[in-house]
Design an enzyme around this catalytic site. Structure first.
Site, PDB file in Angstrom:
ATOM      1  N   GLU B  29       0.694  -1.157   0.107  1.00  0.00           N
ATOM      2  CA  GLU B  29      -0.128  -0.038   0.294  1.00  0.00           C
ATOM      3  C   GLU B  29       0.840   1.351   0.005  1.00  0.00           C
ATOM      4  O   GLU B  29       1.826   1.472   0.826  1.00  0.00           O
ATOM      5  CB  GLU B  29      -0.811   0.051   1.115  1.00  0.00           C
ATOM      6  CG  GLU B  29      -2.090  -1.190   1.300  1.00  0.00           C
ATOM      7  CD  GLU B  29      -2.341  -1.436   2.718  1.00  0.00           C
ATOM      8  OE1 GLU B  29      -3.268  -2.272   2.769  1.00  0.00           O
ATOM      9  OE2 GLU B  29      -1.693  -0.879   3.638  1.00  0.00           O
ATOM     10  N   GLU B  60      -5.192  -6.028   2.997  1.00  0.00           N
ATOM     11  CA  GLU B  60      -3.933  -6.705   3.126  1.00  0.00           C
ATOM     12  C   GLU B  60      -3.993  -8.260   3.142  1.00  0.00           C
ATOM     13  O   GLU B  60      -2.974  -8.959   2.587  1.00  0.00           O
ATOM     14  CB  GLU B  60      -3.407  -6.644   4.717  1.00  0.00           C
ATOM     15  CG  GLU B  60      -2.688  -5.050   4.881  1.00  0.00           C
ATOM     16  CD  GLU B  60      -3.726  -4.216   5.187  1.00  0.00           C
ATOM     17  OE1 GLU B  60      -4.986  -4.258   5.184  1.00  0.00           O
ATOM     18  OE2 GLU B  60      -3.473  -3.018   5.646  1.00  0.00           O
ATOM     19  N   PHE B  83       1.982  -1.601   8.729  1.00  0.00           N
ATOM     20  CA  PHE B  83       2.711  -1.681  10.204  1.00  0.00           C
ATOM     21  C   PHE B  83       2.391  -3.315  10.539  1.00  0.00           C
ATOM     22  O   PHE B  83       1.493  -4.059  10.100  1.00  0.00           O
ATOM     23  CB  PHE B  83       1.378  -1.141  10.896  1.00  0.00           C
ATOM     24  CG  PHE B  83       1.651   0.417  11.036  1.00  0.00           C
ATOM     25  CD1 PHE B  83       2.647   1.007  12.114  1.00  0.00           C
ATOM     26  CD2 PHE B  83       1.339   1.315  10.211  1.00  0.00           C
ATOM     27  CE1 PHE B  83       2.823   2.446  12.117  1.00  0.00           C
ATOM     28  CE2 PHE B  83       1.479   2.535  10.179  1.00  0.00           C
ATOM     29  CZ  PHE B  83       2.255   3.228  11.005  1.00  0.00           C
ATOM     30  N   ASP B  85       1.571  -4.486  12.822  1.00  0.00           N
ATOM     31  CA  ASP B  85       0.188  -5.110  13.663  1.00  0.00           C
ATOM     32  C   ASP B  85      -0.845  -5.509  12.733  1.00  0.00           C
ATOM     33  O   ASP B  85      -1.362  -6.453  13.101  1.00  0.00           O
ATOM     34  CB  ASP B  85      -0.472  -3.803  14.351  1.00  0.00           C
ATOM     35  CG  ASP B  85       0.601  -2.903  15.197  1.00  0.00           C
ATOM     36  OD1 ASP B  85       0.252  -3.311  16.469  1.00  0.00           O
ATOM     37  OD2 ASP B  85       1.442  -2.366  14.517  1.00  0.00           O
ATOM     38  N   PHE B  86      -0.649  -5.026  11.415  1.00  0.00           N
ATOM     39  CA  PHE B  86      -1.626  -5.682  10.350  1.00  0.00           C
ATOM     40  C   PHE B  86      -1.172  -7.044  10.011  1.00  0.00           C
ATOM     41  O   PHE B  86      -1.842  -7.423   9.035  1.00  0.00           O
ATOM     42  CB  PHE B  86      -1.758  -4.648   9.561  1.00  0.00           C
ATOM     43  CG  PHE B  86      -1.996  -3.163   9.777  1.00  0.00           C
ATOM     44  CD1 PHE B  86      -2.425  -3.007  10.964  1.00  0.00           C
ATOM     45  CD2 PHE B  86      -1.625  -2.123   8.891  1.00  0.00           C
ATOM     46  CE1 PHE B  86      -2.811  -1.594  11.184  1.00  0.00           C
ATOM     47  CE2 PHE B  86      -2.063  -1.005   9.456  1.00  0.00           C
ATOM     48  CZ  PHE B  86      -2.472  -0.648  10.490  1.00  0.00           C
ATOM     49  N   HIS B 129      -0.695   0.096  16.607  1.00  0.00           N
ATOM     50  CA  HIS B 129       0.476   0.362  15.637  1.00  0.00           C
ATOM     51  C   HIS B 129       1.855   0.147  16.115  1.00  0.00           C
ATOM     52  O   HIS B 129       2.973   0.847  15.874  1.00  0.00           O
ATOM     53  CB  HIS B 129       0.372   1.844  15.209  1.00  0.00           C
ATOM     54  CG  HIS B 129      -0.785   2.013  14.097  1.00  0.00           C
ATOM     55  ND1 HIS B 129      -2.129   1.853  14.608  1.00  0.00           N
ATOM     56  CD2 HIS B 129      -0.869   2.082  12.965  1.00  0.00           C
ATOM     57  CE1 HIS B 129      -3.043   2.279  13.628  1.00  0.00           C
ATOM     58  NE2 HIS B 129      -2.264   2.263  12.413  1.00  0.00           N
TER      59      HIS B 129
END
Lengths: 329, 329
Positions: B29, B60, B83, B85-86, B129
Site C-alpha cells: 500500500e 492486506e 505496520f 500489527d496488520f 500500531h
C-alpha cells in the site's frame, strides 16, 4: 455463443466419461467411509458432476484450476488420475501428495491443478495472484477458482473480486452455489443476489443452471475467451445441489428428504444421457458400456490404492517437505 | 564500507533484487509515488515503474494471499505490510497457505515470497500500531522469521530472503530505520539461520534480536565500567534458530539473559531457555537463565508509560547485576 455445438462427438463423450467417473468415484468413497476403510473426513460432490466435467472441459490444459474442499470431481475433470487420488485418500506414498495432503488438498501440478484450500475462500485471492503472474509472464491462459455460496460471503472473496478488477487479471470465478454452506442455507445467509453482487464490481457475471453440462460448458468457454482476450476477471454463478451432506458426519437435519428427491430428479448425468441419446451420439448399449467402464476404473483404483497403502512416508521423509530446501526445522 | 541508515539498507536490498531478477515484484500500500508510509520505498517507483512496483487497495489479506499465488507461479514477491500489527490480517495467507503448500503437495510447488513489515513501539502510535507479533509465526513450521538489528544485516539478510524458496517473514523495528551503520560496498549475502556475536564477553551472555540488540550493547558498555564482561548475541534469524551459537556462548559464560520487546509471556524467550536447558550448556550454568521482555499489556499511548513497558539499558543492567549476585558483590 454455442461453443458446445462446435465441439466434436469425441469431446462430448469425454465430458460424459468425466461425469461418470466423478459419480462412481464419489459413490465409492462414500461407501468406503461408511465401512471405515478411509480415515479423516471428506466432502463429496455427488450431484455436481456437470461442473466437474464442463469447467475443466472448457479450459485448456495450461489453464490452472483451484477447486474447493469438495474437489475430487474437478481433479478428475482436469485430467487427474483416480489411482493417485484414491491412493492419497488411503494416505499411502503412491498418493498424489504422498499421503501428506488428503481429500482437501489434491494438488496435481502436471495437470495444472493447484489443489484445494481447506479454508473456505482461502484459494480465491491466491487465484488472483496466479492470474497476475500469468499476465506478467505473457501467457494466454486463465486461472479458474471454485468457491461456494458460503465462500462468497467471506471478506476474502469480496477483496479478491475488487483486486481482480483493479489489477485486471484473467481469473474465472466459478461459484458453485449448491444452496448450503455446511448447514447454512444460502436463502437465509446470503444477502441479495450473488451474481448481482459480483457484477457490482464491474465484473462480467452470469448465473447459469449448473446441472446442465452444456450450459456450464458454454458459460466457461465464453468466460475463458473473454478473460484471455481482455485480461479481465469473469464471474459465473453455477446453480447446483449437493446430494449428500456437507461431510461424512452430516445428518442433514436442515433440509427435507423431499427437497433432496426433487434435486436428484434434476440429475446432471441423466440429463446429459438423454441429450446424448436424443442426438444420436450414443446408443443405450454404449451408455451401458461407459457406465461399466467407469465403475471398473474405480474398482481398479481402489485395488491399486489398497495394494500400495502399506507404502508410507517415514517421519524423516515427511520432514523434508516442510521447507523447499529440504531443511527439517 | 559505506555508512547508511537501516531504512536505506532495506531499500537498497529491494532495489538490488529488483535489478537482478525480473521475477521480483514489490507489492504493498502507498509504496509508489507516495514512497511508502515510512518513506522507505522512495525512488523505487520512479526507477522501476508500476510494472514492478505493485500498488494495492487497502486489503492486506487479499494481496498477501495473491502474493502466495504469484509465488506458486514462479514470481518472487516482496510484500510490504504497512505496520507490523496488520500482519494479523495476513495470518490466513501466511500460516494456512504459504507455510503449507509445499508440504501438502509433497514438494510439487513452492512459495518463494517475503513479507516484510515495520514493527515495535516507541512512536506514540498506541496499541494497534506498535506491537511485536513475531511469536505468532514462530510456532508455524514452514515459515522462516528474520529480525535483523543492523543496516548491514538487514540488507544482507533481505537479499537472502528474496532468493530463498520458502516463505519468509522479515520484521524491521521502526526505531531502527534511522540508525546508521557500515554496509559493504560490494555485493554480499548473509545466510538465513546464522546468528552473530555482536560483542564478545566472558561473564554473561545477553541473547537478543532486532532493536533490543542495541539496548544490550549499550548495557554491555555500562557494565564494562563496573568490571563485567557481557557477550551479546544477535540471533538475526529466529526460525531456523542458530542453537549452536547460543549453546557455545552459554557454555563459555555460564549465564544467560534473553532480552526482547514483545510481551514476555508466551514470547520467544521461553524457547531459548529450552534450547539451553535441553543442551549440554545447562550443566555449565552458574545461575538460572532469565528473560527480560515487554510488560503484559497493550502498548499505551502515554509516552512515559510507553517507554516503561519495554526493556531499557537500565533494566538490562539491573537484571545482569542481580544475576551476577554474590560473585559480583
Amino acid at each position: 455463443m454455442n461453443y458446445f455445438e462446435k465441439t466434436n462427438d469425441e469431446k462430448k463423450i469425454r465430458l460424459y466419461e468425466i461425469m461418470l467417473t466423478s459419480r462412481y468415484f464419489e459413490e465409492k468413497v462414500n461407501e468406503m467411509f461408511m465401512k471405515g476403510l478411509i480415515h479423516g473426513t471428506t466432502h463429496l460432490g455427488l450431484g455436481q458432476e456437470a461442473g466437474h466435467a464442463a469447467l475443466s472441459g472448457a479450459l485448456c490444459k495450461e489453464d490452472w484450476i483451484l477447486p474447493t474442499h469438495r474437489g475430487h470431481g474437478h481433479f478428475i475433470g482436469k485430467g487427474g488420475s483416480v489411482y493417485s487420488m484414491m491412493a492419497e485418500l488411503l494416505a499411502g506414498s503412491y498418493g498424489i501428495d504422498k499421503g501428506l495432503g488428503g481429500s482437501m488438498h489434491m494438488t496435481d501440478v502436471k495437470n495444472f491443478n493447484m489443489g484445494s484450500s481447506g479454508v473456505v475462500a482461502g484459494a480465491v485471492p491466491i487465484a488472483v495472484g496466479m492470474a497476475f503472474a500469468m499476465k506478467k509472464q505473457s501467457k494466454d491462459n486463465v486461472v479458474a477458482v471454485c468457491l461456494g455460496d458460503g465462500a462468497f460471503n467471506q471478506g476474502m472473496t469480496q477483496e479478491s473480486l475488487n483486486l481482480a478488477r483493479v489489477w485486471e487479471v484473467p481469473v474465472v470465478f466459478f461459484c458453485e452455489n449448491n444452496l448450503y454452506g455446511m448447514s447454512a442455507p444460502a436463502s437465509k445467509f446470503v444477502a441479495g443476489d450473488i451474481t448481482k453482487r459480483a457484477g457490482s464490481y464491474d465484473i462480467r457475471a452470469v448465473k447459469i443452471d449448473g446441472n446442465d453440462v452444456i450450459e456450464v460448458y458454454n458459460a466457461v468457454s465464453e468466460a475463458r475467451e473473454y478473460a484471455v482476450s481482455e485480461k479481465m476477471p469473469y464471474f459465473i454463478e453455477s446453480k447446483t445441489y449437493r446430494w449428500l451432506g456437507h461431510s461424512k458426519s452430516d445428518l442433514r437435519k436442515y433440509r427435507t428428504r423431499e427437497e433432496e428427491e426433487y434435486y436428484k430428479n434434476l440429475c446432471p448425468v441423466k440429463r446429459y444421457e438423454e441429450y446424448l441419446l436424443n442426438s444420436g451420439i450414443l446408443t443405450e448399449k454404449e451408455i451401458q458400456v461407459y457406465h461399466e467402464k467407469a465403475q471398473q476404473e474405480i474398482l481398479d483404483a481402489v485395488s491399486f490404492a489398497e495394494k500400495t497403502r502399506g507404502n508410507i512416508l517415514t517421519l524423516e521423509e515427511a520432514k523434508k517437505y516442510v521447507y523447499s530446501g529440504g531443511e527439517d526445522r | 564500507m559505506k555508512i547508511m541508515t537501516y531504512a536505506e539498507a532495506v531499500r537498497e536490498a529491494i532495489r538490488e533484487e529488483l535489478l537482478s531478477d525480473e521475477s521480483v515484484y514489490f507489492i504493498g500500500e502507498d509504496i509508489g509515488l507516495y514512497g511508502g508510509c515510512f518513506g522507505l520505498s522512495r525512488g523505487l517507483w520512479e526507477e522501476f515503474g508500476e510494472e514492478r512496483i505493485i500498488e494495492t487497495p487497502i486489503t492486506e489479506g487479499a494481496f498477501t494471499s495473491a502474493a502466495v499465488g504469484m509465488a506458486l507461479m514462479g514470481l518472487r514477491p516482496i510484500v510490504e505490510i504497512m505496520f507490523g500489527d496488520f500482519v494479523s490480517l495476513t495470518v490466513d495467507a501466511m500460516v494456512d497457505h504459504a507455510a503449507k503448500y509445499h508440504f501438502m503437495s509433497a514438494g510439487q510447488v513452492k512459495v518463494p515470497m517475503v513479507l516484510r513489515t515495520p514493527f515495535g513501539s516507541g512512536t506514540g502510535a498506541a496499541a494497534q500500531h506498535s506491537q511485536s507479533l513475531e511469536a505468532m509465526y514462530l510456532n508455524t513450521p514452514g515459515l522462516k522469521v528474520i529480525m535483523p538489528s543492523s543496516p548491514r544485516d538487514a540488507k544482507g539478510l533481505l537479499r537472502s530472503a528474496v532468493r530463498d524458496d520458502s516463505p519468509v517473514l522479515f520484521f524491521e523495528n521502526k526505531l531502527l530505520y534511522r540508525t546508521s551503520g557500515e554496509v559493504p560496498e560490494e555485493e554480499y549475502f548473509i545466510p538465513i539461520g546464522k546468528g552473530d556475536i555482536k560483542r564478545e564477553g566472558s561473564d554473561i551472555t545477553l541473547i537478543s534480536y532486532s532493536r533490543m540488540v542495541n539496548v544490550c550493547l549499550e548495557a554491555a558498555e555500562e557494565l564494562e565500567k563496573e568490571g563485567l564482561s557481557c557477550e551479546v548475541l544477535d540471533l538475526r534469524t529466529l526460525r531456523p534458530l542458530d542453537t549452536e551459537l547460543i549453546i557455545n556462548s552459554v557454555k563459555k559464560t555460564g549465564r544467560a539473559l534473553i532480552v526482547y520487546e514483545a510481551p514476555m509471556f508466551g514470547g520467544f524467550g521461553g524457547e531459548i531457555v529450552s534450547v539451553i536447558n535441553d543442551s549440554e550448556a545447562f550443566y555449565y550454568l552458574d545461575s538460572p537463565v532469565k528473560r527480560l521482555g515487554g510488560e503484559e499489556m497493550p502498548v499505551p499511548y502515554n509516552p512515559n508509560l510507553e517507554k516503561e513497558i519495554v526493556p531499557t539499558v537500565g533494566k538490562v543492567c539491573g537484571e545482569v547485576r542481580k544475576m551476577m549476585g554474590e560473585s559480583y558483590e
